[in-house]
Motif scaffolding. Structure first.
Motif, PDB file in Angstrom:
ATOM      1  N   GLN A 163      10.639  19.224  21.964  1.00  0.00           N
ATOM      2  CA  GLN A 163       9.323  19.794  21.753  1.00  0.00           C
ATOM      3  C   GLN A 163       9.278  20.429  20.373  1.00  0.00           C
ATOM      4  N   GLN A 164       8.621  19.771  19.449  1.00  0.00           N
ATOM      5  CA  GLN A 164       8.623  20.232  18.064  1.00  0.00           C
ATOM      6  C   GLN A 164       7.596  21.314  17.785  1.00  0.00           C
ATOM      7  N   VAL A 165       6.603  21.431  18.657  1.00  0.00           N
ATOM      8  CA  VAL A 165       5.574  22.459  18.493  1.00  0.00           C
ATOM      9  C   VAL A 165       5.489  23.217  19.808  1.00  0.00           C
ATOM     10  N   LYS A 166       5.676  24.516  19.735  1.00  0.00           N
ATOM     11  CA  LYS A 166       5.713  25.312  20.965  1.00  0.00           C
ATOM     12  C   LYS A 166       4.725  26.456  20.919  1.00  0.00           C
ATOM     13  N   GLN A 167       4.026  26.641  22.029  1.00  0.00           N
ATOM     14  CA  GLN A 167       3.187  27.820  22.191  1.00  0.00           C
ATOM     15  C   GLN A 167       3.776  28.561  23.388  1.00  0.00           C
ATOM     16  N   ASN A 168       4.505  29.600  23.112  1.00  0.00           N
ATOM     17  CA  ASN A 168       5.330  30.225  24.143  1.00  0.00           C
ATOM     18  C   ASN A 168       4.556  31.062  25.142  1.00  0.00           C
ATOM     19  N   SER A 169       3.321  31.401  24.808  1.00  0.00           N
ATOM     20  CA  SER A 169       2.514  32.163  25.764  1.00  0.00           C
ATOM     21  C   SER A 169       1.543  31.235  26.463  1.00  0.00           C
ATOM     22  N   ASP A 206       4.975  28.104  17.260  1.00  0.00           N
ATOM     23  CA  ASP A 206       6.208  27.903  16.495  1.00  0.00           C
ATOM     24  C   ASP A 206       6.506  26.415  16.381  1.00  0.00           C
ATOM     25  N   TYR A 207       7.087  26.021  15.286  1.00  0.00           N
ATOM     26  CA  TYR A 207       7.443  24.610  15.114  1.00  0.00           C
ATOM     27  C   TYR A 207       8.866  24.503  14.599  1.00  0.00           C
ATOM     28  N   THR A 208       9.455  23.356  14.796  1.00  0.00           N
ATOM     29  CA  THR A 208      10.856  23.175  14.410  1.00  0.00           C
ATOM     30  C   THR A 208      11.035  22.191  13.261  1.00  0.00           C
ATOM     31  N   ASN A 209      10.068  21.315  13.061  1.00  0.00           N
ATOM     32  CA  ASN A 209      10.209  20.252  12.069  1.00  0.00           C
ATOM     33  C   ASN A 209       9.751  20.742  10.696  1.00  0.00           C
ATOM     34  N   SER A 210      10.661  20.862   9.772  1.00  0.00           N
ATOM     35  CA  SER A 210      10.332  21.376   8.433  1.00  0.00           C
ATOM     36  C   SER A 210       9.522  20.361   7.616  1.00  0.00           C
ATOM     37  N   THR A 268      -8.970  33.379  11.764  1.00  0.00           N
ATOM     38  CA  THR A 268      -8.038  33.370  10.643  1.00  0.00           C
ATOM     39  C   THR A 268      -6.724  32.773  11.115  1.00  0.00           C
ATOM     40  N   VAL A 269      -6.188  31.854  10.346  1.00  0.00           N
ATOM     41  CA  VAL A 269      -4.880  31.303  10.665  1.00  0.00           C
ATOM     42  C   VAL A 269      -3.894  31.763   9.600  1.00  0.00           C
ATOM     43  N   PHE A 270      -2.746  32.233  10.056  1.00  0.00           N
ATOM     44  CA  PHE A 270      -1.667  32.672   9.183  1.00  0.00           C
ATOM     45  C   PHE A 270      -0.487  31.727   9.353  1.00  0.00           C
ATOM     46  N   LEU A 271       0.132  31.395   8.234  1.00  0.00           N
ATOM     47  CA  LEU A 271       1.299  30.513   8.272  1.00  0.00           C
ATOM     48  C   LEU A 271       2.481  31.198   7.606  1.00  0.00           C
ATOM     49  N   ASN A 272       3.591  31.262   8.323  1.00  0.00           N
ATOM     50  CA  ASN A 272       4.845  31.794   7.788  1.00  0.00           C
ATOM     51  C   ASN A 272       5.844  30.644   7.788  1.00  0.00           C
ATOM     52  N   LYS A 273       5.962  29.990   6.641  1.00  0.00           N
ATOM     53  CA  LYS A 273       6.798  28.789   6.565  1.00  0.00           C
ATOM     54  C   LYS A 273       8.265  29.086   6.797  1.00  0.00           C
ATOM     55  N   SER A 274       8.727  30.205   6.285  1.00  0.00           N
ATOM     56  CA  SER A 274      10.155  30.501   6.428  1.00  0.00           C
ATOM     57  C   SER A 274      10.514  30.707   7.888  1.00  0.00           C
ATOM     58  N   PHE A 297       1.138  18.085  19.141  1.00  0.00           N
ATOM     59  CA  PHE A 297       0.460  19.222  19.747  1.00  0.00           C
ATOM     60  C   PHE A 297       1.424  20.107  20.516  1.00  0.00           C
ATOM     61  N   GLY A 298       1.113  21.394  20.543  1.00  0.00           N
ATOM     62  CA  GLY A 298       1.744  22.310  21.468  1.00  0.00           C
ATOM     63  C   GLY A 298       1.108  22.158  22.843  1.00  0.00           C
ATOM     64  N   ASP A 299       1.631  22.897  23.824  1.00  0.00           N
ATOM     65  CA  ASP A 299       1.123  22.734  25.181  1.00  0.00           C
ATOM     66  C   ASP A 299      -0.001  23.689  25.547  1.00  0.00           C
ATOM     67  N   GLY A 300      -0.482  24.446  24.577  1.00  0.00           N
ATOM     68  CA  GLY A 300      -1.693  25.223  24.791  1.00  0.00           C
ATOM     69  C   GLY A 300      -1.477  26.631  25.306  1.00  0.00           C
ATOM     70  N   THR A 301      -2.412  27.506  24.942  1.00  0.00           N
ATOM     71  CA  THR A 301      -2.481  28.874  25.451  1.00  0.00           C
ATOM     72  C   THR A 301      -3.877  29.090  25.984  1.00  0.00           C
ATOM     73  N   THR A 302      -3.961  29.536  27.236  1.00  0.00           N
ATOM     74  CA  THR A 302      -5.270  29.810  27.833  1.00  0.00           C
ATOM     75  C   THR A 302      -5.681  31.236  27.502  1.00  0.00           C
ATOM     76  N   LEU A 303      -6.762  31.357  26.759  1.00  0.00           N
ATOM     77  CA  LEU A 303      -7.292  32.665  26.379  1.00  0.00           C
ATOM     78  C   LEU A 303      -8.441  33.039  27.296  1.00  0.00           C
TER      79      LEU A 303
END
Lengths: 114, 112
Positions: free
Chosen positions: A2-8, A24-28, A63-69, A104-110
């Motif tokens: 799973q390269q893209v994860k939405q943990n909540s 979170d993602y794993t593939n650089s 707003t989307v924030f990206l932290n590449k590191s 895609f990640g597996d989604g977060t229900t808001l």
């Protein structure tokens, strides 16, 4: 893998407060990221995106924030409204021949409570 | 006026049958996709066509065959349906292969 994860799986906030959805993602090799919103019995709709050369992108309340590191992105919704209640998917794309392929990640229900 | 429309919305069929799902977009987009959302809610790309040419073909059984008669249509034909094919299938389109996607409402396929 799973390269893209939405943990909540779910998030509940009060109307008017901030909603923060994480991804979170794993593939650089991913270099473009998108957020989609999905209501029940409908297809996902595009919300906002960000290129890897940026660390922030705003569109009205979103707003989307990206932290590449950290290989982490987040979607902030402020102020949250009841109509924002939906499933949110983050998606990531690579370069070149993989540019057209979104993972895609597996989604977060808001749930936004009035 | 629906931008990406797919039919049918629901499809219940027996194992071993062959079925098709149709998709049409009126947005003038060059690229179309098929995605599968399984029971775990993951959206996984299956196929992508750009100007009627297949550009993405993920690890999908040969029983699944996309067909794009023109830029505005991408149909999905499934042979010898299996229980594990039960899922929601989404068609989508984008202006270019790197633009954001517009999704149809989905087709819930149930194989019994």
């Amino acid at each position: 893998d799973q390269q893209v994860k939405q943990n909540s799986p779910s998030l509940s906030v009060q109307e008017g407060r901030i909603s923060i959805l994480n991804c979170d993602y794993t593939n650089s090799m991913f270099d473009y990221f998108l957020w989609y919103k999905k209501y029940p019995a409908e297809g996902p709709t595009f919300l906002i995106s960000i290129s890897s050369i940026k660390d922030k992108n705003e569109d009205e309340r979103f707003t989307v924030f990206l932290n590449k590191s950290a290989k982490h992105l987040s979607l902030h919704i402020v102020p949250s409204q009841p109509g924002d209640s939906a499933v949110y998917f983050c998606a990531a794309r690579g370069r070149g021949t993989n540019a057209g392929k979104s993972t895609f990640g597996d989604g977060t229900t808001l749930t936004v409570k009035p | 006026d629906t931008a990406v429309s797919q039919t049918p919305k629901y499809l219940v069929t027996q194992m071993g049958n062959d079925k098709s799902i149709k998709c049409e977009q009126n947005l003038g987009h060059d690229t179309m996709y098929w995605y599968k959302q399984d029971s775990k809610k993951f959206l996984k790309i299956m196929f992508s066509y750009n100007n009627k040419e297949l550009i993405i073909n993920e690890t999908v059984p040969n029983r699944f065959s996309p067909k794009s008669p023109d830029k505005a249509h991408l149909n999905l034909h499934i042979n010898s349906l299996e229980l594990g094919d039960s899922a929601v299938y989404f068609c989508a389109s984008s202006q270019t292969r790197v633009a954001e996607a517009f999704f149809g409402q989905g087709t819930r396929l149930t194989v019994v």
